[in-house]
Scaffold this motif. Structure first.
Motif, PDB file in Angstrom:
ATOM      1  N   HIS A  85      32.197  42.404  99.830  1.00  0.00           N
ATOM      2  CA  HIS A  85      31.228  41.546  99.204  1.00  0.00           C
ATOM      3  C   HIS A  85      30.018  41.102  99.621  1.00  0.00           C
ATOM      4  O   HIS A  85      29.386  41.088  99.528  1.00  0.00           O
ATOM      5  CB  HIS A  85      32.155  40.232  98.553  1.00  0.00           C
ATOM      6  N   MET A  91      30.597  46.346  91.240  1.00  0.00           N
ATOM      7  CA  MET A  91      32.765  45.706  91.071  1.00  0.00           C
ATOM      8  C   MET A  91      32.419  46.576  89.967  1.00  0.00           C
ATOM      9  O   MET A  91      31.229  47.617  89.137  1.00  0.00           O
ATOM     10  CB  MET A  91      31.991  44.186  90.439  1.00  0.00           C
ATOM     11  N   THR A  95      34.268  43.568  85.313  1.00  0.00           N
ATOM     12  CA  THR A  95      34.334  42.750  86.177  1.00  0.00           C
ATOM     13  C   THR A  95      33.343  41.328  85.106  1.00  0.00           C
ATOM     14  O   THR A  95      32.460  41.939  84.916  1.00  0.00           O
ATOM     15  CB  THR A  95      33.912  42.836  87.495  1.00  0.00           C
ATOM     16  N   ASP A  98      31.978  36.717  88.697  1.00  0.00           N
ATOM     17  CA  ASP A  98      32.095  36.678  90.311  1.00  0.00           C
ATOM     18  C   ASP A  98      32.369  35.289  90.955  1.00  0.00           C
ATOM     19  O   ASP A  98      30.375  34.653  91.367  1.00  0.00           O
ATOM     20  CB  ASP A  98      30.998  37.543  90.887  1.00  0.00           C
ATOM     21  N   ARG A 101      30.211  34.695  94.268  1.00  0.00           N
ATOM     22  CA  ARG A 101      28.767  35.087  94.005  1.00  0.00           C
ATOM     23  C   ARG A 101      27.554  33.567  93.839  1.00  0.00           C
ATOM     24  O   ARG A 101      27.456  33.328  94.135  1.00  0.00           O
ATOM     25  CB  ARG A 101      28.354  36.294  93.897  1.00  0.00           C
TER      26      ARG A 101
END
Length: 113
Positions: A85, A91, A95, A98, A101
């Motif tokens: 990450h 990703m 997805t 996140d 993030r």
């Protein structure tokens, strides 16, 4: 006792096979790490339990190995995921969220693309 040990080893082999299959079938690095870790941890523990039934005199050594597997597999997969990450490994398109993030962005630690 031998039958129980054999069934446990066979079940462990199934989960280890599914871990390998998960590594091949999953769409991105993060889901591959998850699939490999969860299934291989369970598979290893089942194989070790089956060996414990086959060789009862090895019980303490197998318990130590099982403890080591239970402690290191999740820890190493977490470290690999965080490192992936941190270097912005892409990703899968499916997805949706996140969370890491978003948390980094709130704290001002992330480099927004």
């Amino acid at each position: 006792m031998e039958l129980i040990g054999s069934i446990l080893v066979l079940a462990g082999a199934f989960f280890l096979f599914s871990a390998g299959l998960g590594l091949l079938r999953m769409p991105d690095t993060f889901t591959r790490i998850q699939a490999g870790t969860k299934a291989s941890t369970l598979g290893n523990i089942l194989v070790l339990a089956g060996l414990g039934f086959h060789h009862p005199d090895w019980a303490f050594k197998l318990l130590v190995v099982a403890y080591f597997v239970l402690m290191t597999n999740p820890l190493s997969s977490h470290a690999l995921s965080r490192a992936a990450h941190a270097i912005r490994t892409p990703m899968a398109p499916s997805t949706m969220v996140d969370a890491l993030r978003e948390e980094d962005d709130r704290q001002g630690n992330g480099n927004a693309p």
